[in-house]
Design a protein around this motif. Sequence first.
Motif, short mmCIF file in Angstrom:
data_model
loop_
_atom_site.label_atom_id
_atom_site.label_comp_id
_atom_site.label_asym_id
_atom_site.label_seq_id
_atom_site.Cartn_x
_atom_site.Cartn_y
_atom_site.Cartn_z
N LEU A 133 -44.71 -0.57 -44.72
CA LEU A 133 -45.00 -0.53 -43.27
C LEU A 133 -45.28 -1.92 -42.72
O LEU A 133 -44.70 -2.34 -41.72
CB LEU A 133 -46.18 0.41 -43.00
N PHE A 140 -42.17 -4.22 -42.89
CA PHE A 140 -41.20 -4.01 -41.83
C PHE A 140 -41.73 -4.49 -40.48
O PHE A 140 -40.96 -4.94 -39.64
CB PHE A 140 -40.78 -2.53 -41.76
N GLN A 141 -43.05 -4.39 -40.31
CA GLN A 141 -43.63 -4.92 -39.07
C GLN A 141 -43.42 -6.43 -39.01
O GLN A 141 -43.03 -6.98 -37.97
CB GLN A 141 -45.13 -4.59 -39.00
N PRO A 148 -43.20 -4.51 -33.61
CA PRO A 148 -43.32 -3.26 -34.34
C PRO A 148 -42.21 -2.24 -34.01
O PRO A 148 -41.83 -1.45 -34.87
CB PRO A 148 -44.68 -2.72 -33.89
N VAL A 149 -41.69 -2.29 -32.78
CA VAL A 149 -40.60 -1.37 -32.41
C VAL A 149 -39.33 -1.76 -33.17
O VAL A 149 -38.60 -0.89 -33.65
CB VAL A 149 -40.35 -1.38 -30.88
N GLY A 169 -39.41 -3.21 -36.03
CA GLY A 169 -39.74 -2.78 -37.39
C GLY A 169 -39.47 -1.30 -37.59
O GLY A 169 -38.94 -0.89 -38.62
N MET A 170 -39.80 -0.48 -36.57
CA MET A 170 -39.55 0.96 -36.63
C MET A 170 -38.06 1.23 -36.77
O MET A 170 -37.63 2.04 -37.61
CB MET A 170 -40.07 1.64 -35.36
N PHE A 171 -37.27 0.53 -35.97
CA PHE A 171 -35.83 0.71 -35.99
C PHE A 171 -35.27 0.29 -37.35
O PHE A 171 -34.46 1.01 -37.95
CB PHE A 171 -35.21 -0.13 -34.87
N LEU A 209 -36.84 0.17 -40.23
CA LEU A 209 -37.27 1.12 -41.26
C LEU A 209 -36.42 2.38 -41.23
O LEU A 209 -35.96 2.87 -42.27
CB LEU A 209 -38.75 1.48 -41.09
N ALA A 210 -36.18 2.91 -40.02
CA ALA A 210 -35.35 4.11 -39.89
C ALA A 210 -33.96 3.84 -40.45
O ALA A 210 -33.40 4.65 -41.20
CB ALA A 210 -35.27 4.56 -38.43
N GLY A 228 -49.75 -1.47 -35.03
CA GLY A 228 -48.46 -1.99 -35.50
C GLY A 228 -47.86 -1.12 -36.59
O GLY A 228 -46.76 -0.58 -36.43
N THR A 259 -46.65 2.29 -35.45
CA THR A 259 -45.38 2.22 -34.71
C THR A 259 -44.21 2.18 -35.69
O THR A 259 -43.22 2.89 -35.53
CB THR A 259 -45.36 0.99 -33.80
N VAL A 260 -44.35 1.32 -36.72
CA VAL A 260 -43.30 1.25 -37.74
C VAL A 260 -43.15 2.61 -38.43
O VAL A 260 -42.04 3.07 -38.69
CB VAL A 260 -43.64 0.16 -38.78
N GLY A 283 -40.70 5.36 -37.56
CA GLY A 283 -39.32 5.31 -38.06
C GLY A 283 -39.03 6.39 -39.09
O GLY A 283 -37.88 6.79 -39.25
N ALA A 319 -35.88 8.88 -38.82
CA ALA A 319 -34.80 8.94 -39.82
C ALA A 319 -34.60 10.38 -40.30
O ALA A 319 -33.47 10.82 -40.49
CB ALA A 319 -35.14 8.02 -41.00
N LEU A 364 -37.78 3.65 -28.36
CA LEU A 364 -36.79 2.59 -28.56
C LEU A 364 -36.16 2.19 -27.23
O LEU A 364 -36.10 1.01 -26.89
CB LEU A 364 -35.69 3.11 -29.49
#
Lengths: 145, 239
Positions: A8, A11-12, A29-30, A32-34, A36-37, B79, B82-83, B86, B90, B225
């Motif tokens: 986590l 990726f951040q 962080p957004v 990072g979310m993308f 990670l997905a 932070g 938020t990660v 994902g 997914a 997003l």
Amino acid sequence: MPTALLILVGFQLAGELAREAFGLPVPGPVIGMFLLAAALLIRARAAGGAAAPVPLRARQGPTTSLRIAAQMLISNMGLLFVPAGVGIVAELGMLQKEWLPIAAGIVGSTLLSIAVTGLVMHWILRAAHRPKHDAPVEALPGRAS
Amino acid sequence: MTEAIRNLWTPLATTPLVWLVVTLAAYVLGCALQRRCGGSPYASPVLSAVVVVGAVVLCTGTSYATYFAGAQFINFLLGPVTVALGVPLAENFTYVRRNIASIGPALLAGSLTAIVSGVGIVWLLGGSRGVALSMAPKAVTTPIAMAVSQQIGGVPALTAVFAILGGIVAAIMGEQMLARLQVADWRAHGLAAGVAGSGVAAAQVATRDELAAAFAALGIGLNGLLTALIVPLLARLWV
């Protein structure tokens, strides 16, 4: 758990670095979310062949501990907003002075957004269903509209 | 007695530990209160915790900086959470691919409506620029909304409160309004809840239907997003 935390936070950090490197206007962080997905999907696809991705929940290893950590964080997400939310004590003057535009903005735009999202989805789903069935929409089972 | 309390409190009030405990305790109490109220969205634990902690901070004459020195340990997790969003994104990806033709336009329309109408209403009613900018990302999940608000020059604390209040409005009035508009499909209900009301509304719609819950999760992730992409660009245009 350390692995999940590393994933986590890693990726951040990657998201923050990407934001800096490419001057992106999106919060780190957004990104990072993308990332990670995307990484999870690539991993699932590599494990399950090129066809349909294997459901992530069926997998073992770091992905499982990541799922547990992610679920724990997400289900207690509310707690994480409290420190920033308390910052509102510094904005009480603004709230008092602008309560009308604030209240109208929150209620008005939330309801408008629900209506638009729901209606557009509804129209497209209905249009997509029509050509397949010659029967009128009202006659389809499970469709109350 | 008050003397004794003051002697005890004064050195403690500046230690981070006290504010960490106060924040956690207020949130735990808030959760208990919501359970008491049968999970009602009115009894948001975030809102009650913010009110209680805010009152303690104000009444003890503590500066926000002192409070934040303790609370930053919790704040830091915004932070990573938020990660972490994902992961469900997914997992629900097959839903996205299968329904992209209906989700895409609905998401885009709903997301733009939330942003433009939020800023527009504040502006029309004579609100300040700071409030308008804080309103822009309020429909998305709070950690993303706050990050976007910070990015475009809004006030993250205001955005956090707007996001939570917006979620409560969506949870209370969303289903009724869509029913009045003759929208009966649970996929549409779920997506609308996720796009317009993020977590609070999604939690409410999840109790009604399983498919709605999946689409609400999608709405949260995808709108997070999209809004993070659109709002900073729109904010640059609006000088």
